[in-house]
Motif scaffolding. Structure first.
Motif, short mmCIF file in Angstrom:
data_model
loop_
_atom_site.label_atom_id
_atom_site.label_comp_id
_atom_site.label_asym_id
_atom_site.label_seq_id
_atom_site.Cartn_x
_atom_site.Cartn_y
_atom_site.Cartn_z
N GLY A 153 -8.85 15.74 0.97
CA GLY A 153 -9.97 15.41 0.12
C GLY A 153 -10.29 13.93 0.16
N PRO A 154 -11.20 13.47 -0.71
CA PRO A 154 -11.60 12.05 -0.74
C PRO A 154 -10.41 11.16 -1.08
N PHE A 155 -10.36 9.99 -0.46
CA PHE A 155 -9.29 9.04 -0.72
C PHE A 155 -9.77 7.96 -1.68
N ASP A 156 -9.08 7.82 -2.81
CA ASP A 156 -9.41 6.80 -3.80
C ASP A 156 -8.26 5.79 -3.83
N PRO A 157 -8.46 4.57 -3.31
CA PRO A 157 -7.37 3.59 -3.26
C PRO A 157 -6.77 3.27 -4.62
N THR A 158 -7.59 3.25 -5.67
CA THR A 158 -7.09 2.92 -7.00
C THR A 158 -6.12 3.99 -7.49
N THR A 159 -6.48 5.25 -7.32
CA THR A 159 -5.60 6.34 -7.73
C THR A 159 -4.32 6.34 -6.91
N TRP A 160 -4.48 6.11 -5.61
CA TRP A 160 -3.30 6.07 -4.74
C TRP A 160 -2.33 4.98 -5.21
N PHE A 161 -2.85 3.78 -5.49
CA PHE A 161 -1.96 2.68 -5.87
C PHE A 161 -1.29 2.94 -7.21
N ALA A 162 -2.00 3.59 -8.13
CA ALA A 162 -1.39 3.94 -9.40
C ALA A 162 -0.19 4.86 -9.18
N SER A 163 -0.29 5.77 -8.23
CA SER A 163 0.83 6.64 -7.91
C SER A 163 1.98 5.86 -7.29
N PRO A 205 -4.26 4.68 13.04
CA PRO A 205 -3.26 5.76 12.97
C PRO A 205 -2.47 5.80 11.67
N ASP A 206 -2.19 4.64 11.07
CA ASP A 206 -1.38 4.60 9.85
C ASP A 206 -2.22 4.64 8.57
N SER A 207 -3.49 4.96 8.68
CA SER A 207 -4.36 4.97 7.51
C SER A 207 -3.94 6.05 6.52
N ILE A 208 -3.81 5.66 5.27
CA ILE A 208 -3.46 6.61 4.22
C ILE A 208 -4.55 7.67 4.08
N SER A 209 -5.81 7.24 4.24
CA SER A 209 -6.92 8.17 4.04
C SER A 209 -6.87 9.34 5.01
N ALA A 210 -6.23 9.14 6.17
CA ALA A 210 -6.13 10.22 7.15
C ALA A 210 -4.99 11.19 6.84
N ALA A 249 11.68 1.30 5.93
CA ALA A 249 10.64 0.90 6.88
C ALA A 249 9.57 1.99 6.91
N TYR A 250 8.31 1.59 6.95
CA TYR A 250 7.23 2.58 6.91
C TYR A 250 5.99 1.97 7.54
N GLY A 251 5.03 2.80 7.85
CA GLY A 251 3.75 2.33 8.35
C GLY A 251 2.62 3.01 7.60
N LEU A 252 1.99 2.30 6.69
CA LEU A 252 0.86 2.81 5.93
C LEU A 252 -0.11 1.67 5.68
N ALA A 297 0.82 -1.21 0.00
CA ALA A 297 0.00 0.00 0.00
C ALA A 297 0.86 1.26 0.00
N GLY A 298 2.11 1.14 0.43
CA GLY A 298 2.97 2.30 0.47
C GLY A 298 3.91 2.43 -0.71
N LEU A 299 4.30 1.28 -1.31
CA LEU A 299 5.38 1.32 -2.29
C LEU A 299 5.02 0.75 -3.66
N GLY A 300 3.88 0.12 -3.81
CA GLY A 300 3.51 -0.44 -5.10
C GLY A 300 3.82 -1.93 -5.18
N LEU A 301 4.31 -2.40 -6.32
CA LEU A 301 4.68 -3.80 -6.51
C LEU A 301 6.18 -3.92 -6.31
N VAL A 302 6.59 -4.61 -5.25
CA VAL A 302 7.99 -4.59 -4.81
C VAL A 302 8.57 -6.00 -4.81
N PRO A 303 9.70 -6.22 -5.49
CA PRO A 303 10.37 -7.52 -5.40
C PRO A 303 10.81 -7.80 -3.97
N GLY A 304 10.73 -9.05 -3.57
CA GLY A 304 11.08 -9.41 -2.20
C GLY A 304 12.51 -9.07 -1.83
N GLU A 305 13.42 -9.11 -2.81
CA GLU A 305 14.82 -8.84 -2.51
C GLU A 305 15.18 -7.36 -2.57
#
Length: 255
Positions: free
Chosen positions: A63-73, A54-59, A44-47, A31-39
């Protein structure tokens, strides 16, 4: 640290076990970095895309939070690779374990992957059809609550349990989407879904008060959660309870 070492919890451990068993690369849909290879080495982050924590991205967005737009970014960020990158790992199946919130977040991105990738995708998770674009519906393998009889666990690790079962018992057959789905149905046909106890829902505030009233220096989160579920008949997901338990400890509630 590497992405494979950053994430924890039973569900992620099952996904790592599946990758090891299959001798396959591990990727993280983050949710924070996209598609990430395991290696890949990542910060370190909390989202999380979960709301009201507390770690909710929407907070953290205006404005309105759109998970699809966020993940594209996030997919366009420096730590993420594109879905096309998966073609570099060979011609095998691409096994994707998703919770419903992550399906809603990443589904549109995955559906736009190159056709050679989509043909190889198999998706694992509970009640995902409505959360995914139509282009991915045929990729969802038909695991249901009967999985609990084959590989017991919690609702939060359903997708990873299904993925590991597939790797251990089905993935050795020739690659064919229809045959894969038929093999899953056959494996489940010999079992019945265990009865789930009906539990009541309580707010975070109510649960926190309960925890504070029972916590002791020797109390464990797992023991209190079991008491909450089995004695009080209250529903609480493991990750949610762990967060509330930590909050109670941080608040100095341990006598």
């Amino acid at each position: 640290m590497t992405a494979a070492d950053l994430y924890a919890g039973r569900a992620f451990g099952l996904a790592k076990a599946a990758a090891t068993t299959a001798a396959s690369p591990l990727y993280v849909i983050s949710a924070g970095l996209g598609l990430v290879p395991g290696e890949a080495v990542v910060p370190a982050y909390g989202l999380t895309i979960a709301r009201d924590v507390p770690d909710s991205i929407s907070a953290k967005v205006d404005g309105p939070f759109d998970p699809t737009t966020w993940f594209a970014s996030a997919m366009a960020g420096s730590h993420s690779v594109g879905w096309g990158h998966l073609q570099e790992d060979g011609p095998g199946r691409i096994l994707v374990a998703l919770t419903r919130p992550y399906a809603e977040m990443a589904g549109a991105s995955l559906a736009a992957a190159p056709p050679p990738v989509l043909e190889r995708v198999r998706i694992f998770g509970a009640n995902l059809i409505r959360a995914l674009p139509e282009a991915l519906h045929s990729a969802v393998l038909p695991y249901d609550d009967r999985l609990d009889a084959l590989a017991p666990g919690t609702r939060s690790d359903f997708a990873q349990r299904a993925l590991l079962h597939f790797v251990e018992h089905i993935a050795g057959q020739p690659i064919d989407r229809a045959a894969d789905a038929a093999a899953v149905r056959s494996a489940l046909s010999h079992f019945e879904a265990p009865e789930r106890p009906a539990r009541i829902q309580r707010s975070d505030a109510d649960l926190l008060l309960l925890i504070k009233g029972r916590i002791t220096p020797r109390a464990s989160a797992s023991g209190l959660l079991r008491q909450l579920r089995d004695v009080d008949g209250i529903a609480c997901e493991q990750g949610r309870f762990a967060r509330l338990f930590r909050a109670a400890v941080a608040d100095g509630s341990v006598g």
